[in-house]
Design a protein around this motif. Structure first.
Motif, PDB file in Angstrom:
ATOM      1  N   THR A 143     -45.015 -10.423 -36.941  1.00  0.00           N
ATOM      2  CA  THR A 143     -44.354 -11.657 -36.524  1.00  0.00           C
ATOM      3  C   THR A 143     -45.412 -12.759 -36.448  1.00  0.00           C
ATOM      4  O   THR A 143     -46.594 -12.475 -36.286  1.00  0.00           O
ATOM      5  CB  THR A 143     -43.623 -11.485 -35.174  1.00  0.00           C
ATOM      6  OG1 THR A 143     -42.878 -12.668 -34.900  1.00  0.00           O
ATOM      7  CG2 THR A 143     -44.581 -11.215 -34.053  1.00  0.00           C
ATOM      8  N   ALA A 144     -44.980 -14.004 -36.599  1.00  0.00           N
ATOM      9  CA  ALA A 144     -45.921 -15.123 -36.573  1.00  0.00           C
ATOM     10  C   ALA A 144     -45.271 -16.296 -35.852  1.00  0.00           C
ATOM     11  O   ALA A 144     -44.049 -16.430 -35.825  1.00  0.00           O
ATOM     12  CB  ALA A 144     -46.303 -15.527 -37.992  1.00  0.00           C
ATOM     13  N   SER A 145     -46.112 -17.144 -35.273  1.00  0.00           N
ATOM     14  CA  SER A 145     -45.613 -18.368 -34.645  1.00  0.00           C
ATOM     15  C   SER A 145     -46.645 -19.477 -34.842  1.00  0.00           C
ATOM     16  O   SER A 145     -47.826 -19.212 -35.049  1.00  0.00           O
ATOM     17  CB  SER A 145     -45.336 -18.150 -33.156  1.00  0.00           C
ATOM     18  OG  SER A 145     -46.524 -17.830 -32.478  1.00  0.00           O
ATOM     19  N   TYR A 146     -46.164 -20.719 -34.791  1.00  0.00           N
ATOM     20  CA  TYR A 146     -47.036 -21.877 -34.947  1.00  0.00           C
ATOM     21  C   TYR A 146     -46.542 -22.973 -34.015  1.00  0.00           C
ATOM     22  O   TYR A 146     -45.371 -23.347 -34.041  1.00  0.00           O
ATOM     23  CB  TYR A 146     -47.018 -22.371 -36.402  1.00  0.00           C
ATOM     24  CG  TYR A 146     -47.908 -23.562 -36.628  1.00  0.00           C
ATOM     25  CD1 TYR A 146     -49.289 -23.422 -36.662  1.00  0.00           C
ATOM     26  CD2 TYR A 146     -47.365 -24.823 -36.786  1.00  0.00           C
ATOM     27  CE1 TYR A 146     -50.110 -24.514 -36.858  1.00  0.00           C
ATOM     28  CE2 TYR A 146     -48.170 -25.928 -36.986  1.00  0.00           C
ATOM     29  CZ  TYR A 146     -49.537 -25.765 -37.016  1.00  0.00           C
ATOM     30  OH  TYR A 146     -50.361 -26.845 -37.206  1.00  0.00           O
ATOM     31  N   ARG A 147     -47.428 -23.469 -33.176  1.00  0.00           N
ATOM     32  CA  ARG A 147     -47.065 -24.545 -32.248  1.00  0.00           C
ATOM     33  C   ARG A 147     -47.553 -25.869 -32.835  1.00  0.00           C
ATOM     34  O   ARG A 147     -48.751 -26.094 -32.985  1.00  0.00           O
ATOM     35  CB  ARG A 147     -47.692 -24.320 -30.880  1.00  0.00           C
ATOM     36  CG  ARG A 147     -47.333 -25.407 -29.875  1.00  0.00           C
ATOM     37  CD  ARG A 147     -47.899 -25.129 -28.497  1.00  0.00           C
ATOM     38  NE  ARG A 147     -47.397 -23.894 -27.937  1.00  0.00           N
ATOM     39  CZ  ARG A 147     -46.222 -23.781 -27.301  1.00  0.00           C
ATOM     40  NH1 ARG A 147     -45.435 -24.820 -27.187  1.00  0.00           N
ATOM     41  NH2 ARG A 147     -45.856 -22.627 -26.811  1.00  0.00           N
ATOM     42  N   VAL A 148     -46.592 -26.738 -33.187  1.00  0.00           N
ATOM     43  CA  VAL A 148     -46.920 -28.057 -33.728  1.00  0.00           C
ATOM     44  C   VAL A 148     -47.449 -28.948 -32.611  1.00  0.00           C
ATOM     45  O   VAL A 148     -48.490 -29.591 -32.741  1.00  0.00           O
ATOM     46  CB  VAL A 148     -45.684 -28.686 -34.403  1.00  0.00           C
ATOM     47  CG1 VAL A 148     -45.993 -30.089 -34.899  1.00  0.00           C
ATOM     48  CG2 VAL A 148     -45.189 -27.794 -35.530  1.00  0.00           C
ATOM     49  N   ASN A 149     -46.723 -28.983 -31.498  1.00  0.00           N
ATOM     50  CA  ASN A 149     -47.158 -29.698 -30.296  1.00  0.00           C
ATOM     51  C   ASN A 149     -46.430 -29.070 -29.107  1.00  0.00           C
ATOM     52  O   ASN A 149     -45.761 -28.059 -29.266  1.00  0.00           O
ATOM     53  CB  ASN A 149     -46.912 -31.215 -30.412  1.00  0.00           C
ATOM     54  CG  ASN A 149     -45.460 -31.543 -30.679  1.00  0.00           C
ATOM     55  OD1 ASN A 149     -44.556 -30.890 -30.166  1.00  0.00           O
ATOM     56  ND2 ASN A 149     -45.236 -32.577 -31.490  1.00  0.00           N
ATOM     57  N   ASP A 150     -46.518 -29.661 -27.927  1.00  0.00           N
ATOM     58  CA  ASP A 150     -45.888 -29.079 -26.741  1.00  0.00           C
ATOM     59  C   ASP A 150     -44.366 -29.023 -26.837  1.00  0.00           C
ATOM     60  O   ASP A 150     -43.723 -28.227 -26.161  1.00  0.00           O
ATOM     61  CB  ASP A 150     -46.289 -29.852 -25.483  1.00  0.00           C
ATOM     62  CG  ASP A 150     -47.743 -29.593 -25.103  1.00  0.00           C
ATOM     63  OD1 ASP A 150     -48.290 -28.575 -25.577  1.00  0.00           O
ATOM     64  OD2 ASP A 150     -48.312 -30.401 -24.357  1.00  0.00           O
ATOM     65  N   ALA A 151     -43.775 -29.872 -27.661  1.00  0.00           N
ATOM     66  CA  ALA A 151     -42.316 -29.935 -27.756  1.00  0.00           C
ATOM     67  C   ALA A 151     -41.760 -29.190 -28.965  1.00  0.00           C
ATOM     68  O   ALA A 151     -40.564 -28.940 -29.031  1.00  0.00           O
ATOM     69  CB  ALA A 151     -41.875 -31.394 -27.817  1.00  0.00           C
ATOM     70  N   LEU A 152     -42.594 -28.845 -29.924  1.00  0.00           N
ATOM     71  CA  LEU A 152     -42.097 -28.254 -31.158  1.00  0.00           C
ATOM     72  C   LEU A 152     -42.931 -27.040 -31.549  1.00  0.00           C
ATOM     73  O   LEU A 152     -44.156 -27.121 -31.670  1.00  0.00           O
ATOM     74  CB  LEU A 152     -42.134 -29.286 -32.286  1.00  0.00           C
ATOM     75  CG  LEU A 152     -41.626 -28.838 -33.656  1.00  0.00           C
ATOM     76  CD1 LEU A 152     -40.158 -28.440 -33.574  1.00  0.00           C
ATOM     77  CD2 LEU A 152     -41.827 -29.949 -34.673  1.00  0.00           C
TER      78      LEU A 152
END
Length: 62
Positions: free
Chosen positions: A36-45
């Motif tokens: 599984t993978a995740s990516y945080r663009v910013n605090d809201a996205l």
């Protein structure tokens, strides 16, 4: 990103006697891979993938 791999294998046993002609061990073999993978663009996205899994399993019959 997270990934894991598990393996489970048994040699099995015969659940009946050789008097009935059933002496096979009936083992079991299972391998499981998960990613599984995740990516945080910013605090809201944030974006997160659905888990991808592979589970080949088989019964080891003679």
């Amino acid at each position: 990103m997270a990934a894991s791999f598990q393996r489970f294998q048994t040699s099995g046993f015969s659940s009946t006697t050789s008097d009935n002609g059933n002496t096979e061990a009936d083992g079991y073999d299972n391998s499981t891979a998960l990613a599984t993978a995740s990516y945080r663009v910013n605090d809201a996205l944030a974006a997160r993938s659905l888990p991808a899994a592979l589970h080949p399993a088989r019964t080891l019959l003679p």
